[in-house]
Each structure stands twice: as structure tokens, then as C-alpha cells.
Design an enzyme around this catalytic site. Structure first.
Site, short mmCIF file in Angstrom:
data_model
loop_
_atom_site.label_atom_id
_atom_site.label_comp_id
_atom_site.label_asym_id
_atom_site.label_seq_id
_atom_site.Cartn_x
_atom_site.Cartn_y
_atom_site.Cartn_z
N GLY A 99 0.81 -1.21 0.00
CA GLY A 99 0.00 0.00 0.00
C GLY A 99 0.85 1.26 0.00
N SER A 139 -1.71 -10.57 -2.99
CA SER A 139 -0.30 -10.27 -3.29
C SER A 139 0.63 -11.36 -2.80
CB SER A 139 0.11 -8.94 -2.65
OG SER A 139 -0.61 -7.85 -3.20
N CYS A 174 -2.34 11.67 11.41
CA CYS A 174 -1.35 12.50 10.72
C CYS A 174 -1.59 14.00 10.90
CB CYS A 174 -1.29 12.15 9.25
SG CYS A 174 -2.88 12.18 8.40
N GLU A 178 -12.31 12.29 10.98
CA GLU A 178 -11.10 13.08 11.19
C GLU A 178 -11.28 14.11 12.30
OE1 GLU A 178 -7.12 13.17 9.61
OE2 GLU A 178 -8.84 11.85 9.31
N HIS A 217 0.00 18.49 5.23
CA HIS A 217 -1.22 18.95 5.91
C HIS A 217 -0.96 20.32 6.54
CE1 HIS A 217 -3.06 15.25 5.11
NE2 HIS A 217 -3.10 14.70 6.30
#
Length: 366
Positions: free
Chosen positions: A13, A40, A157, A211, A252
């Protein structure tokens, strides 16, 4: 120094790829195990990511021929790595169960995922802020009956954008009571393929699921205290947030207004605040950890900075860059802050966590 063999879960990813690239030539860690979804599994890593390698550089030669294992089987990692970085992309319940299965097998998990952030005995670490929360790991292992395994996580994040300057103020004796935060979050924060380009070009999306709750609550755990083997949340600052998605690839940004929990004659001046930020250092800097920025907080004085394209790579993408510090007509001060969401906010932040754990002896007996 002999390097520690490490694995990456969710290695195919977007965040997993970032881990793979950032760990190339790391002085302490070497990737010897990669795992992903069953589709995978069995492929060489370079074949598994051949059509979706997103990092913009060559796949590290030491990893490209590793065979991808099924991340759902923790036993596959035994003997191949000492601990794993988790960049899993599954449901929270699935991630929580899977990370615990690795810990139960004696394999510590340094996680980028949100599944265990609110588990009471799992510490949510920003190394410059709450390094003392590492003490909870011993209680976590005892609680689960784990011998060598444990779980440690990093926060959302977007919090990396402003948590260090808030903590620096708190540490300097200027407690923050209330904050209003508006984030302008990069598209890479949504993963790959993420938000459709048709939705993002010429547009701002004023909602990111879950979020705002993370922004308002996770900071309280980070600033909390350790009591009886658990982390007790701080009561302040109270945060009101609005989180938006903007047409930026990486970086961000947060617009922050805050009020100090101090009488007017004790509140810091703008000059005092800037001095607190520019002089801030913490344990990662003292220990000279490989991924630690020399200057965790960087203040710019141009009226139009920080900007993602110009400032996200400051201190190799590990600094919080602050600009537009000024007085606020409603609260006390306001400012704009920026951090690199896929470096400090994701993989490199996770690597810094692992470096701190190693420096504190948590990997000594693996």
C-alpha cells in the site's frame, strides 16, 4: 552495529511503500520481511507493486526480490524479522485483532493504523512529547500475557501539524485551555487511489470521515499521564475542529487559534512564544535518533508561509513549520502550521517511534 531485521505489514500500500523506501539504508533497521493481502501473497515484491509503485523512486534492490507473505498469518513472520511496522489497510476490528496476533507471537508491532489508538494500555506516541508513555508497555505485556510482543501506535497524521508547538508552550509554563483548528489536508492522506481527481480539481471537500473526532480527542491522550499502568487523558486543551481535503499532494496545513489558561498579565508575548518554539528540543534530539529533526519546530516570518510545496520537506519532512503568528481577536493567538503527512505524519514518524523504542531498550531481548 548489527542491524535489526524488520517487517512491513501492508507493504504494497501507499504507506507501506513509504516505509520500504525510507528504511532503505537505515543505520539501525533492515527490511527482511514484507506482507500484504492474500492477492499479493506469493509474488515477488517488485511484481506485487509493479503497476502501483507510487513513491517516485526505484524500489530498493534489497526488497524487490522478497516474496510477499500473507499478512493475516502472523506465524509467517517468525524467524524472519524481530518486529514489524504496521501499515495495514483493513477494517479497524480486523487490524486490531491482527496486530494483537503478532504481539502474541512475540513480535512487537509499531503501528501506523488507528485501530489501537484508543486501547487503554497502548500508548499513542509522538517521541518529542510523550516519550514517558513507553512505561505503559510493561503493563500492556503483563495484561495480555505477552512475553516479548507489544503494540505501539502513532497518532493521526493531522495532529502532527500542531501538537509539538502546543506541547512546547505547555512545557514552558503556558497551558492552553481552548483551541479552534481548521485543517487543510493533502490528498495523499486518503491513501491510494483515494479521492477522485474529478472531486478534487477546482474543489475543496469540507468533510473527512472520522477526522474531526480524532483531531479533538487524540491530543488529550498524547498529553495525558500514566496512572496504574494506563494512560489517563488530559482535560485540556478543549479542541473544536473542522477538517477539509484540499488539492495538495503532500503536506497537511492547520489554521489554529488558541486561548491560554492564564490571567492576562501572565500570558506570553508573541516574541516569547516564538522563542519557546525555536528553542524547543526533546529526547529524540538529545539521543540523536537517526530520523529526528535537529529543529522540530521551524518558524518562518514571510507573510505567505508556510506553503506545502515550499516547506513540507523542511528537516527532511520531519519538522512542524509555523508561520503567520499573530494576536487573535477572539482567543489569544493564531498561527498557521504545516507538516509532511506521509513522512512525519505516517511512515517516518513510525520509524522515529521505533528508533526511540530501540534506544530505550525495548528491542534488546528479541
Amino acid at each position: 552495529m548489527n542491524k535489526i531485521n524488520v517487517g512491513v505489514l501492508g507493504a504494497t500500500g501507499m504507506v507501506g511503500q513509504r516505509y520500504i523506501k525510507l528504511l532503505e539504508n537505515h543505520p539501525w533497521f533492515e527490511v527482511t520481511y514484507v506482507a500484504a493481502s492474500p492477492r499479493s501473497a506469493g509474488k515477488k515484491y517488485e511484481d506485487a507493486v509493479s503497476s502501483r509503485w507510487l513513491i517516485g523512486a526505484e524500489i530498493p534492490s534489497a526488497v524487490k526480490n522478497l516474496v510477499v507473505e500473507d499478512a493475516n498469518d502472523a506465524k509467517k513472520a517468525l524467524g524472519k524479522c524481530k518486529f514489524v511496522f504496521s501499515a495495514l489497510e483493513m477494517s479497524k476490528d480486523e487490524i486490531k485483532k491482527l496486530e494483537e496476533s503478532y504481539a502474541a507471537e512475540g513480535i512487537p508491532v509499531v503501528s501506523n493504523a488507528s485501530a489501537n489508538r484508543w486501547t487503554e494500555d497502548v500508548r499513542m506516541l509522538v517521541p518529542e512529547i510523550n516519550f514517558d508513555h513507553i512505561d505503559v508497555i510493561a503493563d500492556q505485556k503483563k495484561h495480555h500475557g505477552w512475553d516479548k510482543g507489544f503494540i505501539a501506535v502513532k497518532p493521526n497524521c493531522s495532529l502532527q501539524t500542531y501538537m509539538m508547538p502546543i506541547y512546547a508552550l505547555q512545557k514552558a509554563g503556558y497551558p492552553v485551555k481552548r483551541m479552534i483548528v481548521t485543517t487543510l489536508q493533502a490528498t495523499s492522506g486518503a491513501g491510494y487511489p483515494g479521492v477522485s481527481s474529478f472531486d478534487m480539481i477546482d474543489n475543496i471537500v469540507p468533510f473527512i470521515g472520522g477526522e474531526e473526532e480524532k483531531t479533538e480527542k487524540e491530543c488529550l491522550k498524547i498529553l495525558g499521564s500514566v496512572e496504574n499502568g494506563k494512560i489517563v487523558n488530559a482535560k485540556y486543551p478543549v479542541v473544536s475542529s473542522t477538517c477539509t481535503r484540499v488539492a495538495v499532494v503532500d503536506g497537511h496545513t492547520a489554521c489554529v487559534s488558541l486561548e491560554f489558561d492564564l490571567p492576562d498579565d501572565k500570558k506570553p508575548s508573541l516574541a516569547q512564544i516564538e522563542k519557546v518554539w525555536t528553542s524547543f528540543k526533546s529526547l529524540p534530539q538529545e539521543l540523536k535518533l537517526p530520523s529526528a529533526p535537529e529543529n522540530p519546530i521551524v518558524v518562518r516570518h514571510e507573510e505567505n508561509r508556510p506553503q506545502p510545496r515550499r516547506d513540507r520537506e523542511t528537516e527532511k519532512g520531519m519538522a512542524c513549520v509555523i508561520g503567520r503568528l499573530r494576536e487573535c481577536n477572539v482567543f489569544d493567538i493564531k498561527f498557521v502550521a504545516l507538516s509532511h503527512n506521509t513522512k512525519r505524519g505516517a511512515a517516518m514518524g513510525g520509524i522515529l517511534n521505533a528508533e526511540l523504542l530501540k534506544a530505550k531498550g525495548l528491542f534488546d531481548n528479541l
